[in-house]
Each structure stands twice: as C-alpha cells, then as structure tokens.
Design a protein around this motif. Structure first.
Motif, PDB file in Angstrom:
ATOM      1  N   SER A   1      -8.884  15.787 102.682  1.00 40.84           N
ATOM      2  CA  SER A   1      -8.559  17.198 102.504  1.00 40.84           C
ATOM      3  C   SER A   1      -9.783  18.067 102.735  1.00 40.84           C
ATOM      4  CB  SER A   1      -8.040  17.441 101.078  1.00 40.84           C
ATOM      5  OG  SER A   1      -9.100  17.314 100.137  1.00 40.84           O
ATOM      6  N   TYR A   2      -9.530  19.360 102.890  1.00 43.03           N
ATOM      7  CA  TYR A   2     -10.616  20.327 103.086  1.00 43.03           C
ATOM      8  C   TYR A   2     -11.672  20.218 101.996  1.00 43.03           C
ATOM      9  CZ  TYR A   2     -12.986  24.868 103.389  1.00 43.03           C
ATOM     10  OH  TYR A   2     -13.940  25.850 103.476  1.00 43.03           O
TER      11      TYR A   2
ATOM     12  N   LEU B   1     -10.697  15.666 108.459  1.00 35.30           N
ATOM     13  CA  LEU B   1     -10.427  17.101 108.547  1.00 35.30           C
ATOM     14  C   LEU B   1     -10.636  17.531 109.994  1.00 35.30           C
ATOM     15  CD1 LEU B   1      -9.778  19.697 106.908  1.00 35.30           C
ATOM     16  CD2 LEU B   1     -12.245  20.021 106.680  1.00 35.30           C
TER      17      LEU B   1
ATOM     18  N   LEU C   1      -8.557  28.302 107.052  1.00 36.02           N
ATOM     19  CA  LEU C   1      -9.100  27.187 106.288  1.00 36.02           C
ATOM     20  C   LEU C   1      -7.939  26.500 105.575  1.00 36.02           C
ATOM     21  CD1 LEU C   1     -12.205  29.016 104.761  1.00 36.02           C
ATOM     22  CD2 LEU C   1     -12.043  27.769 106.931  1.00 36.02           C
TER      23      LEU C   1
ATOM     24  N   LYS D   1      -5.719  22.902 104.297  1.00 32.76           N
ATOM     25  CA  LYS D   1      -6.111  21.672 103.613  1.00 32.76           C
ATOM     26  C   LYS D   1      -6.364  20.522 104.588  1.00 32.76           C
ATOM     27  CE  LYS D   1      -1.438  19.882 102.703  1.00 32.76           C
ATOM     28  NZ  LYS D   1      -0.489  19.457 101.648  1.00 32.76           N
TER      29      LYS D   1
ATOM     30  N   ILE E   1      -9.161  23.257 110.223  1.00 32.56           N
ATOM     31  CA  ILE E   1      -9.876  24.530 110.229  1.00 32.56           C
ATOM     32  C   ILE E   1      -9.817  25.088 111.644  1.00 32.56           C
ATOM     33  CG2 ILE E   1     -12.113  25.662 109.922  1.00 32.56           C
ATOM     34  CD1 ILE E   1     -12.855  23.367 107.999  1.00 32.56           C
TER      35      ILE E   1
ATOM     36  N   LYS F   1     -19.000  24.184 102.739  1.00 34.01           N
ATOM     37  CA  LYS F   1     -18.540  24.722 104.026  1.00 34.01           C
ATOM     38  C   LYS F   1     -18.658  26.231 103.982  1.00 34.01           C
ATOM     39  CE  LYS F   1     -15.283  20.918 103.824  1.00 34.01           C
ATOM     40  NZ  LYS F   1     -15.653  20.532 102.428  1.00 34.01           N
TER      41      LYS F   1
END
Length: 246
Positions: A6-7, A199, A212, A214, A217, A239
C-alpha cells in the motif's frame, strides 16, 4: 492476487532516495527548473544513493520537445542514476519518423509542435502534403535523439516502488507486463482498487493535482498546458510532492 504493497507501507531500499517526475510534453523550461531543484536537494542533503526517474512523454504539445530530448539525453549520458522511461508519445514520434501517418498518434496529438521545435513546419492534412515536411524532419532530428528514443526502458523498480509511464495490467506479474500496457493502459488499471505487488508510480493521464491512491501514484499534472510539472520524493516510507511551476 497475493497481498500487495500500500501507499503508506511502500518504502525505498535503505539509503536510497528516489525521485519520479511526471509527463513533460515539450516543457523544457519546467524540466530544467525541476531538475535543478532536485539536484540542489541531493547536493544539500547528500543521501547515500539516489535515482531520478522520468516517467515518459517528453515530446509533443509543448513548445520545445527538441530541447527536452537534448537535455535528458545529456543527463543520462553523464549520470546513469538519471533514468528516462518510455512514454507512448516518445515512441509515437520515433514511429512517425520511420512510418509517416497523417492520422497517427504523432500527427493528431501535438506532433506539429514537436516538428516545429526542430525547425520544420509540417502540413499534416494529407499524406501527400505531409511528405515534404516529413523528409525535412527526418533530416533535422539528430541521430543521437533517435538513439535516445529507441533505447528508453519501459519500467524500472526499486524497493516497494514500480515505475512506468501509464500503469500495469492488474493480476499480471510485474515482470510479465506487456510493453503496450506499460505505455498505454488506463481504464483497467485506474478502476482496480486492490493492491499491486508494488506501489505503481506513473503518469500518462492528466489530472489537476497528483493522485495519491492506496495502490498507485499519478504524477501527470498536464505540464504542457497547466504550467505545473510534478515530482515525488521517496525516502524510506516518507513521500513528498514537489512542483515546478511557471
């Protein structure tokens, strides 16, 4: 699909700072400003190691595609830590040079401005009218620019991050993604709400502000018309968005 990243969880390898920069589309002014800012950060902070990943679409629409290619080719030659990925417009330009089509991607999506940056005004209204300009453009594009476009990789990965121009096909292993999907995919990728093995950091689809999500991006903020080029700094799990604006 197995559990993914995940992010919030995505992290760079220890000691490695990553930057990713969205679609440029001929905005040499924004590219130069962004790269100068990133290098200023790197020289000031002195991370143990770093990479700057440009996400493709260097040409078309904006006023100085030639300047963008020259700038990036020089950067890549001087330092392999600068990575330039392929975008659909970049390969469309290369294809037009070999296979001129007045109704193809290049001709219908900003190629006129790209040709103009090489000093060539090309009539794209018909095949017959296009050919003199095409011949002039082939002569005007330096061999090293064609070599640069022909050697752009489609993706790169570091730690928990996978970088490409457009996205990936959900459910397909990252090392088995097709070149076509990596530079063209939209609907299936954007609609997928699950996590991917890493990601995904991409551009290709213009948005008002960086997305942005999860599982991905999106850094394409339409620099050629918005006057805003967006980048992302990644270090550990931190980030941070960065913008060069005009």
């Amino acid at each position: 699909m197995a559990a993914g990243v995940s992010y919030d969880e995505a992290s760079t390898p220890h000691g490695l700072r990553l930057y990713a920069v969205g679609d440029i589309h001929g905005r040499h002014d924004l590219l130069a400003a962004m790269h100068a800012r990133l290098m200023e950060e790197i020289l000031h902070d002195r991370p143990a190691d770093w990479r700057i990943v440009y996400l493709g679409d260097y040409v078309d629409r904006g006023a100085n595609s030639r300047g963008v290619i020259e700038y990036l080719a020089n950067l890549r030659e001087r330092d392999p830590r600068v990575i330039t990925l392929a975008g659909n417009h970049d390969l469309g330009f290369l294809d037009f040079l070999s296979n001129p089509d007045p109704f193809g991607l290049f001709a219908c999506n900003g190629g006129f401005e790209t040709a103009l940056s090489y000093g060539v005004e090309i009539d794209l209204t018909s095949h017959e009218r296009m050919m003199p300009g095409h011949t002039a453009l082939v002569r005007a594009v330096p061999r090293r620019h064609r070599a640069f476009l022909a050697t752009l990789p489609y993706s790169v990965s570091f730690g928990d991050f996978f970088f490409c121009h457009a996205g990936i096909r959900p459910g397909v292993a990252l090392d088995a993604q097709s070149a076509d999907d990596l530079i063209w995919i939209r609907r299936e990728f954007h609609a997928f709400e699950g996590l991917h093995p890493k990601l995904i950091v991409h551009g290709h689809t213009p948005v008002r502000a960086a997305e942005l999500c999860k599982n991905r991006i999106n850094l394409d903020t339409g620099a050629w018309h918005s006057g805003r080029l967006t980048a992302l700094r990644m270090e550990g799990r931190e980030k941070t968005l960065i913008e060069a604006a005009c």
